[in-house]
Each structure stands twice: as C-alpha cells, then as structure tokens.
Write a protein that holds these residues in place. Structure first.
Motif, short mmCIF file in Angstrom:
data_model
loop_
_atom_site.label_atom_id
_atom_site.label_comp_id
_atom_site.label_asym_id
_atom_site.label_seq_id
_atom_site.Cartn_x
_atom_site.Cartn_y
_atom_site.Cartn_z
N GLY A 108 0.83 -1.38 0.01
CA GLY A 108 -0.03 0.11 0.16
C GLY A 108 0.78 1.38 0.15
N LYS A 109 0.27 2.37 -0.29
CA LYS A 109 0.86 3.65 -0.42
C LYS A 109 -0.19 4.65 0.18
CE LYS A 109 3.98 3.84 -4.56
NZ LYS A 109 4.03 4.48 -5.82
N CYS A 110 0.60 5.70 0.84
CA CYS A 110 -0.37 6.68 1.34
C CYS A 110 0.06 8.20 1.00
CB CYS A 110 -0.55 6.83 2.90
SG CYS A 110 -1.67 7.99 3.55
N ASN A 111 -0.40 8.90 0.36
CA ASN A 111 -0.29 10.55 0.17
C ASN A 111 -0.92 11.00 1.11
OD1 ASN A 111 -0.15 13.16 -0.79
ND2 ASN A 111 0.08 12.32 -2.99
N THR A 112 -0.26 11.65 2.34
CA THR A 112 -0.66 12.08 3.47
C THR A 112 -1.05 13.44 2.79
OG1 THR A 112 1.42 12.68 4.03
CG2 THR A 112 0.72 10.89 5.17
N ALA A 113 -0.60 14.25 2.12
CA ALA A 113 -1.06 15.88 1.68
C ALA A 113 -2.30 15.56 1.09
CB ALA A 113 0.07 16.35 0.74
N ARG A 114 -2.65 14.58 0.04
CA ARG A 114 -3.87 14.39 -0.48
C ARG A 114 -4.88 13.57 0.08
NH1 ARG A 114 -2.33 13.80 -6.84
NH2 ARG A 114 -1.34 15.81 -7.24
N GLY A 115 -4.35 12.77 1.19
CA GLY A 115 -5.39 12.01 1.63
C GLY A 115 -5.60 10.73 0.89
N ARG A 116 -4.79 10.51 -0.13
CA ARG A 116 -5.02 9.41 -0.95
C ARG A 116 -4.39 8.06 -0.74
NH1 ARG A 116 -2.68 10.77 -6.43
NH2 ARG A 116 -1.20 9.67 -5.35
#
Ligand SMILES: [Zn+2]
Length: 210
Positions: free
Chosen positions: A86-94
């Motif tokens: 998995g991956k998390c783009n914390t800035a975009r909440g994606r």
C-alpha cells in the motif's frame, strides 16, 4: 443523508492505469481484475468498515482526512524489486492498495490451497489499509505505524475468527514476510515463538479495546 458522504466505504474504488494494462497478457489481466474485485469486497465488508470507523475514532483521525482509497488492479514494484502492499499520500489523503503478483499467488495456492490464498489476500489488503490509514496521523513514523498496525489488525482478526489456526497462519504470513526481507538474524520462523508473540500482542490489544 449527508453523513454517508463521509463514510470510508463510499470513497473506495477499483482503479487501473489503462496504459499499463497493455504490458500484461489477457490471462494476467483477468486474474488481476478478479483479485481486485475480491479485495474490494473484503475491504467493504460491513464488519471491517465498522472496525475502521472505530479505529479512526480511537486514533482521532477525521474521516474527512481520507479523500480516496484506490484498490489498484495491477501490482507495484519498487526499484529494488520488492512488492508494495500500500501507499499513502498524506497531503492528498489518498491511499492505494496493491495486489500480490500472479506468480506469488500461484506458488501460494500450490503450497497452502485456494482457501488460504483467499484469506491471505483479503487480510493482507485489510492490514495494508489499516497501515496506510495510520500514516495519515503518524506520517513518516514508520516504526509507530507498524507497531500500531499489528495491534489493530490483531484486534480485528480476534473479533472475527477468535484465535484459530488460520488467523495465526495469516498473521504470520503478513507480518513475518515483511520483516524477513530485512536480513533479520532471527529469521528462522519458529512457530512457537511467533505464537507467543501473537498472543502477547493480542493480549495487549484486547485490553485497550474495552
Ligand atoms: Zn508505512
């Protein structure tokens, strides 16, 4: 019903990069489409959604912080060749959830059977989603995220299947395979110790579930 808009399950969707599909054979595409729809259903299960809401509340992570959860059809590999769950783009909440490769699944199925493969694939995705959701709060603190993810996953599986042999097996597969890539000196997967470790974790976890 405005409230429904904030529900995690409504932000989930299966996602594929059409140009990437071309490099896969028809059979492989078929396999990955099946895999992603299975995982999608596993993540959308009401019992798991209910658990995630509780976890987000417990961690004081606002549901609005999660903008999108994409169940990716095709696997993703890092430059070092390791697969990514998995991956998390914390800035975009994606958040993105990736499958295991077809090759891995074939070997797994031969060794442990289809039912265990399905249980593994569903729970690996659940563990990945728990992990990536925690990144929304703990950002780059990988150590904390890993520890908490184990505890939360344990709480969920304990509620689902009690302490069955399968849940122990799945837990070991998900969390031990991750650390084994790191040339751990204590890499001999001796079952009794793993079992002890799991019981400790679950014990700790269940005490803060109340
Ligand atoms: Zn992480």
């Amino acid at each position: 019903m405005l409230k429904n808009n904030f529900q995690l399950s409504s932000k989930m969707k299966i996602s594929v990069d059409p140009q990437k599909l071309e490099s896969f054979s028809q059979n492989h595409v078929k396999f990955y489409l099946k895999y992603s729809s299975f995982v999608f259903k596993a993540l959308k299960k009401p019992s798991f959604q209910k658990f995630l809401r509780w976890m987000l509340k417990e961690e004081k992570i606002k549901e609005q912080k999660v903008r999108a959860v994409q169940v990716k059809v095709l696997p993703f590999r890092q430059k070092n060749g390791n697969g990514v769950a998995g991956k998390c783009n914390t800035a975009r909440g994606r958040i993105r959830i990736y499958p295991k490769t077809i090759k891995f699944c074939q070997i797994f199925k031969q060794k442990f059977g289809l039912n265990n493969l399905l249980a593994y694939a569903g729970n690996r995705a659940r563990a990945a989603l728990i992990h990536e959701l925690l990144h929304l709060k703990y950002a780059k603190d990988e150590k904390t995220v890993r520890e908490l993810a184990k505890e939360y996953f344990c709480i969920f599986t304990q509620k689902q299947y009690t302490q069955s042999a399968r849940s122990l097996f799945i837990y070991t597969m998900i969390f031990n395979t991750k650390t084994s890539g790191k040339k751990n000196p204590s890499n001999d997967s001796n079952a009794p110790r793993t079992k002890l470790k799991l019981n400790e974790t679950c014990l700790r976890a269940s005490s803060f579930f109340k």
